[in-house]
Design a protein around this motif. Structure first.
Motif, PDB file in Angstrom:
ATOM      1  N   PHE A 264      42.611  48.010  37.698  1.00  0.00           N
ATOM      2  CA  PHE A 264      41.742  46.943  38.199  1.00  0.00           C
ATOM      3  C   PHE A 264      40.305  47.457  38.333  1.00  0.00           C
TER       4      PHE A 264
ATOM      5  N   THR B 112      46.233  44.213  35.325  1.00  0.00           N
ATOM      6  CA  THR B 112      47.174  44.887  36.226  1.00  0.00           C
ATOM      7  C   THR B 112      48.599  44.375  36.066  1.00  0.00           C
ATOM      8  N   ARG B 113      48.768  43.227  35.409  1.00  0.00           N
ATOM      9  CA  ARG B 113      50.098  42.641  35.233  1.00  0.00           C
ATOM     10  C   ARG B 113      50.728  42.981  33.883  1.00  0.00           C
TER      11      ARG B 113
ATOM     12  N   TYR C 201      37.026  39.260  37.500  1.00  0.00           N
ATOM     13  CA  TYR C 201      38.178  39.356  38.391  1.00  0.00           C
ATOM     14  C   TYR C 201      39.473  38.930  37.698  1.00  0.00           C
TER      15      TYR C 201
ATOM     16  N   ARG D 254      42.751  41.178  36.955  1.00  0.00           N
ATOM     17  CA  ARG D 254      44.093  40.873  37.483  1.00  0.00           C
ATOM     18  C   ARG D 254      45.106  40.797  36.353  1.00  0.00           C
TER      19      ARG D 254
END
Length: 895
Positions: A814, A884-885, A877, A881
Motif C-alpha cells: 500500500f 493489497t488484495r 487510494y 487498496r
C-alpha cells in the motif's frame, strides 16, 4: 481545364464499380490471349499462364494501378481509416463517451470565452474609420483624465489643427411629464457633431445641426428607438412633437436606432439626447468647471495620436497663458477610442482565456493518457499490421484519424455548449461589458472552434503514435501483446506531472483571488451599509427655478415626509458626492494662507452636501466635535465638518475644531470646522487607499447659496436607514413623496450593500470562474493520476504477487503504491510552483485584480499545494487498496 476534368472523372469513379468490372473483364481477355499464344508456342498450360502473368505484371497489381489512375487513392484510404476508426471507437463506447464529453467541455468553454473576446477585443469597432477615433479629457491636478470645461471645449474645437471633429457629452436626467405618469428619464447632453462624428444616423428625422448646441438656442431633443416605441407607438408623426422635461418643452427632431449602444468614459446610451447648451447649470460658462464633460474626436486622415497630442498641447499652453487662473496646469489628453472602451475588461478576459486554455490542455493530456493505455491494449494489432507491411506513416494516419474524429465530435458538442455558455457569460458580464451586442457565434468563432479541435486531436493523438513506433515488433508478437515494460509508462508519468503542474497554476490563480476578496472584506467602508437605501428625488417642474426660501421649505418638507415613513430610522437629502456612486470636489485654502492665484493651485477635497441626519443614516462615526444640527441653516455662521484624513493632511497634530477654511464659492466668508468624522471609502474598497484625492469635507445643505440650491432642486439623492427591506420601504417612500406632489419622481433605488457588491463584481466573477476552472482541472488531473496508478498496479501485478509471496506486508505494498503516486505529485507541484511564480508576476503587472496579497503569496502557494497533494493521494487510494488484495498464489499460477 484538362486537369479539372481529370479530377472530376476521378471523383465520379469513386462512386461507381462498372468501370472496375469492365477493366477486370478486359484484363481477363488479355490474359486468355497471352495464355493461348504461349500454348501455341508449345508451352504447357501452367507455364503459359505463368508467362502471361509475368508479362501483364500481376492481375491484382494491374487492377490497383488502374484504380489509382482512375480514382483518388488518398481519399479512399482516408475513407477506409474513418470507417475503421468508427468501428474501433464503437467497440469502446465508455472510452469514446468520456473522451468526447471531456473535449466538449474544454472546447465549449474556450469557444464561449473566445466569442466574448472576439466580439469585445478583436472585432473592429462598428464605426467608419474607427482607427481615427480618440477620447479627449482634461489632465489636471488629482485627475489624469478629468472632465473638460465647456469653454475649453469650444477653444480646443476651434484652435486645433489635427482633429477633423471634436465633440463632448455629459450624462444627466429629466423629469418627463405629459405622457402618462411623471418619470425620470436618463439623458445625455451632447454637442452637435457627436453623432455625425461617429457615423450614427437616425431612423427618422435628423441629428442636431451646427450651432444648435450653443447656449441660448431652441430646446431640441433626439429620442431613442425604445422611447419612440414606448411613448409614440413608432409613429412617424412623433417628429415635431413636444416633450416636457423639467417643466420645459423640447421639440423632437430625430430618433436614434436601438443598436446604438455606446459605453465609453461616462457616456451611456440613453433615451434622450439634448444639446449641451441646454444644460441649466450656471457653472457651464465657468472656464474652470468640468461638470463631468468628456469628449471624443476624430483625427484628420494621416494624423497619429501623438501628433494630435502635440498639437493639443500647444493649444492648452496658449489657453494657460490666456486664462492662468482657470487653466493653470490643465492639458488636453487623447486616448485611443478602442483602448479606452475595452481597457477595464481586457485584463479580465485575457486572464480567463488563458485559464480556460489550461483546462483544455489538461483535457487533451487526459485523453492522451487514455489513448496511451488503449495503444497498449492494441499493441498486438499494430504489430500484426506492421508485420503484414503497414508502414509507420500508415499507422500514424490511422491513429491521427481516430483522434481527430474524437476531437471534431467534441468540437461539435463544444459548439452546442458554447452557445449556452456565451449567453451565461453575457448575463454575468453585461454591466461591465462595453460591446455586448457584438458578441455572437460568428464565422471567426466557428473557425476558432475548428482550429482548436484539430489542434487538440493532433496534440493528444501524437503520443500513442510515438509509443507504437518505439515498440519491438518481435517481442510484441512473441508476447501476444501481454504486458508493457516500466519504461513504457514513462510518457504517462510525465503527462500526469504536466497535469499536476498546470492544475497548480490554476489553483494558485484561484487562491490568490480568494485571498484578495478575503482581504477586501476586511477593509472598512467607513460607514454602515446594512439597511442603507439610496434613491433619487426629482421635484415637480413647478419647483425648478423657485426662490431660495421656497426651495429650502420644499427640502425641509421632503425630508420630514420621508422621515415620517414607518420603518425609516434616519434620513438625509444629499447632493454632490456619494460614497462609491458619485464624486464632487471642493476647492479651498486654509485660513492664514494667501488666496492661490489659480483654482488648480488650491487645495482639493471631496465634497458632501447633506442634512443633519446623514451621519446617523450612513452610520459614519463622529470622532470629535459635533455634526450639523437643524440650527446650521442659512442664518447661522457657515460651518463644515471634515474627516480624519483631511484633519491629518492639513492640520497635522493640531486640533482642527474651530479652524477656518475658505471655500472657493465663499471666498469672503470662511467656514468654521465644527467636527471630525471617520473617513469614508469614496473610491471603492480597493482603490480608495491609493487615490491621490482622499480628504473629505461636509457642508450643510441649508447653507448653500441660491445658485447651488437651484441645482439641488433639479435632482438630488436621498439616503435613508431602515429596519425593513429596501423594496418595502421604497414603496412606502414613493407613496409619501407622490402625496406631496404627483409630478414628483423617486427613482433608481439601490442599497449600499449592493453598491459595495457591485464594486467587487469583477473580482468575484473572476474568482468564481477561476475556481471552477481550477476545480475542473483538479478533477481531470486526479482522474489522470488514478488511471496511471491503476495501470501501474495492473502491469506490476506479477511483481507485487512475487513480493507478497516472499513476505512483503500488505501495508508495504500500500505504501509503495502511494509513494509512486506521491512522487509524481511532488514533481508536478515543484514544476507548478515555478510556473505559477512566473505567470502570476505577469498577471500582477497588467491587472489590478490582486489586492493585499503578493503574486508569490506563500500561504496561497502552500495551501493549494497541500490541497493538490491530498487529492493526488486520494486518487491513488483505490489502486493501492486493489494492489493489497492481489492473491500471490493466483498470480503465480496464472504465469
Amino acid at each position: 481545364m484538362r486537369k479539372l476534368r481529370a479530377l472530376w472523372m476521378r471523383l465520379i469513379g469513386m462512386f461507381g464499380g462498372a468501370a472496375d468490372e469492365e477493366f477486370a473483364a478486359e484484363l481477363d481477355g488479355h490474359l486468355a490471349m497471352h495464355i493461348e499464344d504461349g500454348m501455341r508456342a508449345g508451352l504447357s498450360a501452367e507455364e503459359a499462364r505463368r508467362q502471361a502473368m509475368i508479362r501483364l505484371g500481376g492481375l491484382e497489381q494491374a487492377k490497383i494501378a488502374y484504380r489509382e489512375r482512375q480514382r483518388l487513392p488518398w481519399f479512399e484510404t482516408l475513407w477506409q481509416d474513418i470507417r475503421f476508426g468508427v468501428r474501433m471507437l464503437a467497440k469502446s463506447p465508455g472510452f469514446t463517451i468520456v473522451a468526447v464529453l471531456t473535449l466538449g467541455l474544454g472546447i465549449g468553454a474556450n469557444t464561449a470565452l473566445f466569442s466574448v473576446v472576439n466580439g469585445v477585443l478583436l472585432n473592429p469597432l462598428p464605426y467608419p474609420h474607427a482607427e481615427e477615433l480618440v477620447t479627449v479629457h482634461a489632465s489636471k491636478q488629482n485627475f489624469a483624465e478629468g472632465s473638460i470645461s465647456y469653454l475649453n471645449f469650444r477653444d480646443w474645437q476651434r484652435d486645433n489643427k489635427t482633429l477633423a471633429a471634436l465633440a463632448v457629452a455629459r450624462g444627466t436626467g429629466y423629469n418627463m411629464t405629459g405622457l402618462g405618469d411623471a418619470e425620470e428619464i436618463r439623458a445625455e447632453l451632447v454637442s452637435s457633431d457627436f453623432f455625425s462624428l461617429l457615423g450614427v444616423k437616425p431612423i427618422i428625422g435628423r441629428l442636431f445641426a451646427p450651432h444648435e448646441d450653443e447656449i441660448g438656442r431652441e430646446p431640441l431633443v433626439i429620442i431613442s428607438q425604445g422611447l419612440w416605441e414606448r411613448k409614440f407607438g413608432s409613429r412617424p408623426d412623433a417628429l415635431g412633437k413636444v416633450l416636457t422635461l423639467d417643466g420645459r418643452d423640447y421639440t423632437i427632431v430625430g430618433v436614434l436606432p436601438s443598436h446604438f449602444d455606446l459605453r465609453i468614459n461616462n457616456f451611456r446610451a440613453a433615451d434622450l439626447y439634448v444639446p449641451i447648451g441646454q444644460f441649466r447649470n450656471p457653472a457651464l460658462t465657468a472656464r474652470a468647471a468640468g461638470l463631468g464633460i468628456h469628449g471624443i474626436a476624430r483625427l484628420r486622415p494621416g494624423v497619429t495620436i501623438q501628433q494630435a497630442q502635440d498639437d493639443m498641447e500647444q493649444v492648452s499652453q496658449r489657453l494657460e497663458k490666456e486664462y492662468p487662473e482657470a487653466d493653470q496646469g490643465v492639458r488636453a489628453k487623447l486616448i485611443s477610442f478602442q483602448y479606452a472602451m475595452v481597457r477595464d475588461v481586457k485584463p479580465l478576459l485575457l486572464i480567463l482565456m488563458g485559464a480556460v486554455g489550461f483546462v483544455l490542455l489538461i483535457a487533451c493530456v487526459n485523453i492522451a493518457n487514455l489513448l496511451l493505455v488503449r495503444s497498449n491494449v492494441r499493441a498486438q494489432e499494430f504489430a500484426v499490421r506492421s508485420a503484414l507491411g503497414a508502414s509507420h506513416t500508415r499507422l500514424l494516419r490511422q491513429l491521427l484519424t481516430e483522434s481527430l474524429m474524437l476531437s471534431l465530435t467534441g468540437g461539435l458538442l463544444g459548439l452546442l455548449l458554447a452557445s449556452w455558455g456565451t449567453k451565461v457569460l453575457l448575463h454575468l458580464l453585461l454591466r461591465q461589458l462595453p460591446r455586448a451586442a457584438e458578441v455572437h457565434m460568428s464565422s471567426a468563432v466557428l473557425g476558432f472552434t475548428f482550429v482548436i479541435s484539430l489542434a487538440s486531436g493532433t496534440l493528444f493523438g501524437l503520443m500513442p503514435c510515438f509509443k507504437v513506433f518505439r515498440q519491438n515488433l518481435q517481442n510484441t508478437l512473441k508476447d501476444g501483446g501481454r504486458g508493457v515494460g516500466a519504461t513504457r509508462a514513462g510518457a504517462q508519468n510525465w503527462l500526469v506531472v504536466f497535469q499536476m503542474a498546470t492544475t497548480l497554476v490554476l489553483l494558485v490563480g484561484a487562491g490568490l483571488m480568494i485571498r484578495s476578496l478575503a482581504k477586501l472584506s476586511e477593509v472598512s467602508t467607513g460607514f454602515r451599509p446594512n439597511g442603507v437605501l439610496n434613491f433619487g428625488l426629482q421635484p415637480s417642474a413647478a419647483m425648478i427655478g423657485a426662490g431660495p426660501e421656497a426651495a429650502r421649505a420644499y427640502l425641509r418638507e421632503a425630508n420630514a415626509r420621508i422621515a415620517a415613513v414607518p420603518g425609516v430610522d434616519a434620513v438625509s437629502l444629499s447632493w454632490a458626492a456619494l460614497p462609491m456612486l458619485a464624486d464632487d470636489e471642493q476647492l479651498f485654502w486654509l485660513d492664514g494662507e494667501p488666496k492661490p492665484q489659480s483654482q488648480n493651485a488650491m487645495h482639493w477635497s471631496i465634497r458632501y452636501i447633506v442634512d443633519p441626519g446623514y451621519l446617523k443614516a450612513m452610520g459614519i462615526p463622529l470622532l470629535k466635535g459635533r455634526f450639523f444640527a437643524a440650527s446650521d441653516d442659512e442664518k447661522a455662521p457657515r460651518t463644515v465638518v471634515i474627516d480624519d484624513v483631511f484633519a491629518r493632511k492639513f492640520f497635522g497634530n493640531e486640533d482642527p475644531i474651530g479652524k477656518r477654511v475658505f471655500l472657493e464659492q465663499f471666498e469672503n466668508d470662511p467656514a468654521t470646522v465644527v467636527g471630525v468624522v471617520g473617513h469614508v471609502n469614496q473610491w471603492g474598497l480597493d482603490n480608495d487607499a491609493v487615490n491621490p484625492l482622499r480628504a473629505e469635507i461636509y457642508q450643510a445643505m441649508m447653507q448653500l447659496p441660491e445658485q447651488q440650491l437651484g441645482l439641488v432642486l433639479m435632482g438630488k439623492d436621498v439616503v435613508v436607514h431602515s429596519r425593513y427591506s429596501g423594496d418595502a420601504v421604497f414603496e412606502s417612500i414613493h407613496n409619501a413623496v407622490t402625496q406631496m406632489n404627483h409630478e414628483q419622481v423617486v427613482y433608481n433605488p439601490v442599497t449600499m450593500d449592493s453598491v459595495i457588491a457591485d464594486t467587487l463584481s469583477d473580482r468575484r466573477f473572476t474568482m468564481i470562474l477561476l475556481a471552477v476552472f481550477a476545480g475542473t482541472a483538479l478533477l481531470l488531473a486526479s482522474i489522470g493520476m488514478y488511471g496511471v496508478i491503476s495501470y501501474l498496479v495492473a502491469q506490476r501485478a506479477r511483481e507485487i504477487g512475487v513480493r507478497m509471496a516472499l513476505g512483503a506486508d500488505r501495508r508495504d505494498v500500500f505504501r509503495w503504491v502511494l509513494t509512486r503516486g506521491g512522487r509524481l505529485a511532488v514533481f508536478g507541484a515543484i514544476a507548478g510552483i515555478l510556473a505559477a511564480l512566473a505567470l502570476t508576476q505577469v498577471i500582477a503587472r497588467f491587472s489590478s485584480l490582486l489586492y493585499g496579497v503578493h503574486a508569490y503569496d506563500p500561504w496561497t502557494m502552500a495551501g493549494v499545494t497541500l490541497l493538490m497533494m491530498l487529492v493526488a493521494l486520494a486518487a491513488c487510494y483505490l489502486p493501492a487498496r486493489r494492489a493489497t488484495r492481489i492473491d500471490p498464489m493466483q498470480v503465480l499460477r496464472s504465469e
